[in-house]
Scaffold this motif. Sequence first.
Motif, PDB file in Angstrom:
ATOM      1  N   THR A 107      44.636  35.003  41.531  1.00 16.57           N
ATOM      2  CA  THR A 107      44.585  34.067  42.660  1.00 16.57           C
ATOM      3  C   THR A 107      43.916  34.705  43.871  1.00 16.57           C
ATOM      4  N   ARG A 108      44.259  35.964  44.141  1.00 17.38           N
ATOM      5  CA  ARG A 108      43.629  36.679  45.258  1.00 17.38           C
ATOM      6  C   ARG A 108      42.116  36.766  45.059  1.00 17.38           C
ATOM      7  N   ILE A 109      41.696  37.098  43.846  1.00 18.67           N
ATOM      8  CA  ILE A 109      40.266  37.223  43.555  1.00 18.67           C
ATOM      9  C   ILE A 109      39.581  35.865  43.677  1.00 18.67           C
ATOM     10  N   PHE A 110      40.255  34.808  43.219  1.00 17.59           N
ATOM     11  CA  PHE A 110      39.690  33.463  43.302  1.00 17.59           C
ATOM     12  C   PHE A 110      39.422  33.076  44.758  1.00 17.59           C
ATOM     13  N   GLY A 168      48.276  36.474  31.612  1.00  9.98           N
ATOM     14  CA  GLY A 168      48.182  36.113  33.022  1.00  9.98           C
ATOM     15  C   GLY A 168      46.771  36.075  33.559  1.00  9.98           C
ATOM     16  N   ASP A 169      45.772  36.411  32.729  1.00  7.65           N
ATOM     17  CA  ASP A 169      44.382  36.395  33.191  1.00  7.65           C
ATOM     18  C   ASP A 169      43.834  34.976  33.084  1.00  7.65           C
ATOM     19  N   PHE A 170      44.097  34.173  34.121  1.00  7.19           N
ATOM     20  CA  PHE A 170      43.684  32.774  34.121  1.00  7.19           C
ATOM     21  C   PHE A 170      42.332  32.576  34.800  1.00  7.19           C
ATOM     22  N   ASN A 171      41.427  33.525  34.657  1.00  4.74           N
ATOM     23  CA  ASN A 171      40.065  33.321  35.135  1.00  4.74           C
ATOM     24  C   ASN A 171      39.536  32.039  34.483  1.00  4.74           C
ATOM     25  N   PRO A 172      39.120  31.043  35.291  1.00 16.31           N
ATOM     26  CA  PRO A 172      38.774  29.723  34.718  1.00 16.31           C
ATOM     27  C   PRO A 172      37.597  29.728  33.755  1.00 16.31           C
ATOM     28  N   ILE A 173      36.756  30.763  33.772  1.00  9.64           N
ATOM     29  CA  ILE A 173      35.626  30.809  32.847  1.00  9.64           C
ATOM     30  C   ILE A 173      36.099  30.847  31.399  1.00  9.64           C
ATOM     31  N   HIS A 174      37.371  31.211  31.194  1.00  7.32           N
ATOM     32  CA  HIS A 174      37.908  31.331  29.838  1.00  7.32           C
ATOM     33  C   HIS A 174      38.597  30.065  29.339  1.00  7.32           C
ATOM     34  N   TRP A 175      38.900  29.125  30.260  1.00  6.06           N
ATOM     35  CA  TRP A 175      39.705  27.993  29.795  1.00  6.06           C
ATOM     36  C   TRP A 175      39.436  26.649  30.486  1.00  6.06           C
ATOM     37  N   VAL A 176      38.599  26.628  31.528  1.00  2.07           N
ATOM     38  CA  VAL A 176      38.309  25.384  32.234  1.00  2.07           C
ATOM     39  C   VAL A 176      36.878  24.955  31.920  1.00  2.07           C
ATOM     40  N   ASP A 177      36.726  23.846  31.209  1.00  4.71           N
ATOM     41  CA  ASP A 177      35.423  23.404  30.714  1.00  4.71           C
ATOM     42  C   ASP A 177      34.387  23.222  31.814  1.00  4.71           C
ATOM     43  N   ILE A 218      34.080  24.304  34.781  1.00  2.31           N
ATOM     44  CA  ILE A 218      33.668  25.531  35.466  1.00  2.31           C
ATOM     45  C   ILE A 218      32.805  26.375  34.529  1.00  2.31           C
ATOM     46  N   ALA A 219      33.221  26.503  33.282  1.00  2.00           N
ATOM     47  CA  ALA A 219      32.457  27.291  32.313  1.00  2.00           C
ATOM     48  C   ALA A 219      31.061  26.719  32.104  1.00  2.00           C
ATOM     49  N   GLN A 220      30.940  25.405  32.164  1.00  2.00           N
ATOM     50  CA  GLN A 220      29.644  24.766  31.957  1.00  2.00           C
ATOM     51  C   GLN A 220      28.636  25.098  33.052  1.00  2.00           C
ATOM     52  N   LYS A 221      29.120  25.527  34.214  1.00  2.00           N
ATOM     53  CA  LYS A 221      28.241  25.865  35.329  1.00  2.00           C
ATOM     54  C   LYS A 221      27.801  27.333  35.300  1.00  2.00           C
ATOM     55  N   THR A 222      28.288  28.090  34.311  1.00  2.00           N
ATOM     56  CA  THR A 222      27.908  29.489  34.161  1.00  2.00           C
ATOM     57  C   THR A 222      26.687  29.591  33.248  1.00  2.00           C
ATOM     58  N   PRO A 223      26.035  30.754  33.211  1.00  2.00           N
ATOM     59  CA  PRO A 223      24.885  30.931  32.308  1.00  2.00           C
ATOM     60  C   PRO A 223      25.240  30.730  30.833  1.00  2.00           C
ATOM     61  N   PHE A 224      26.536  30.874  30.484  1.00  2.00           N
ATOM     62  CA  PHE A 224      26.939  30.751  29.083  1.00  2.00           C
ATOM     63  C   PHE A 224      27.109  29.299  28.656  1.00  2.00           C
ATOM     64  N   LYS A 225      27.327  28.388  29.615  1.00  2.00           N
ATOM     65  CA  LYS A 225      27.458  26.945  29.368  1.00  2.00           C
ATOM     66  C   LYS A 225      28.725  26.564  28.604  1.00  2.00           C
ATOM     67  N   LYS A 226      29.479  27.547  28.168  1.00  2.00           N
ATOM     68  CA  LYS A 226      30.718  27.284  27.437  1.00  2.00           C
ATOM     69  C   LYS A 226      31.789  28.273  27.879  1.00  2.00           C
ATOM     70  N   LYS A 227      33.024  27.943  27.531  1.00  2.00           N
ATOM     71  CA  LYS A 227      34.121  28.886  27.778  1.00  2.00           C
ATOM     72  C   LYS A 227      33.900  30.130  26.913  1.00  2.00           C
ATOM     73  N   ILE A 228      34.320  31.285  27.410  1.00  2.00           N
ATOM     74  CA  ILE A 228      34.156  32.524  26.662  1.00  2.00           C
ATOM     75  C   ILE A 228      35.496  33.245  26.546  1.00  2.00           C
ATOM     76  N   LEU A 229      35.634  34.023  25.496  1.00  2.00           N
ATOM     77  CA  LEU A 229      36.870  34.761  25.265  1.00  2.00           C
ATOM     78  C   LEU A 229      36.935  35.985  26.179  1.00  2.00           C
ATOM     79  N   HIS A 230      38.138  36.320  26.627  1.00  2.00           N
ATOM     80  CA  HIS A 230      38.360  37.536  27.403  1.00  2.00           C
ATOM     81  C   HIS A 230      37.883  38.761  26.609  1.00  2.00           C
ATOM     82  N   GLY A 231      37.302  39.720  27.305  1.00  2.00           N
ATOM     83  CA  GLY A 231      36.891  40.956  26.642  1.00  2.00           C
ATOM     84  C   GLY A 231      38.056  41.683  26.005  1.00  2.00           C
TER      85      GLY A 231
END
Length: 290
Positions: free
Chosen positions: A18-21, A196-205, A207-220
């Motif tokens: 949340t702080r990082i967001f 607890g790593d709820f970075n939206p790039i991993h689970w919010v469609d 938001i993920a669609q606006k990234t270069p990957f265009k899809k949700k991605i798995l946590h490293g």
Amino acid sequence: MKKTQFVWEQRKMIGMITRIFFKTIFPFLESSNKKDIPVLEKTLKQPTDKLIEAYSLWSGTDVSKYSDSVPPHMFSQFALHLGMSLLCMVPYKISKIINQGVNLKVYGKLSRDKTLFAKTEIIDITEDNGRARVKQKLYVGHQKEETIIEVTLFSAFIIGKKKKTTTFDRTEIEMTTVGEWSVLEEAGYEFAQLTGDFNPIHWVDFIAQKTPFKKKILHGLGQLAKTFESVEKEKGPIKEIELKFIKPVVLPNNKVEVSISTNYIEKDINKLVLSDTNGKNLSVGHISFI
């Protein structure tokens, strides 16, 4: 998995995300007076038995494997928030961070019935080609000065435009497949519930669609957990594993192939490669066994 079953156990990491967001949305919240980076030490709370069991199943192993211990790669749940708090102190914008890889060394078992003690420190920072590369160590045991697992986190902060570089690996190494794993559409959300790593790039469609990957991605670190368990199932206990992330595992992904070199690339060390169904490398690194 019940959607909110483990949320309360993830409050430390959720608070950090949340702080990082908010620092991403409101850059003026970033501190401009970052000073010397300390070494952080802290006693940590053990994850509950139910959480360990759910995490083990998600990682691809039977709960009986960790009936009296904690999976070594589960530091992503109980200790990563401590590491992230240290990364917030480096003189770069935390909103510009990129997870580039991880190294995990296992020296023993983390017992379920003892408290956890962790220490983390930044050991190296270099600036090159538009990136500030940060190497961080995380040591976990049951008491001070005890190391049962040692984690190296490789991060990069975007500080400028990166020039294209071309590298050629002309060394041909014979590889053999030792395991595989797959992930469904909801895998990012499931791993977020467990760590607890709820970075939206991993689970919010959207938001993920606006990234270069265009899809949700798995946590490293989700990649690490599934790779660790798939390899141990076939090859036995791992002493050290390192993954450098090249391309993300997009969700869903019906197969990630895990291969190691037929021969050692160094003494007792094999090359490790994760690849997709098209044969493209997703992560590369090395691995050694007890």
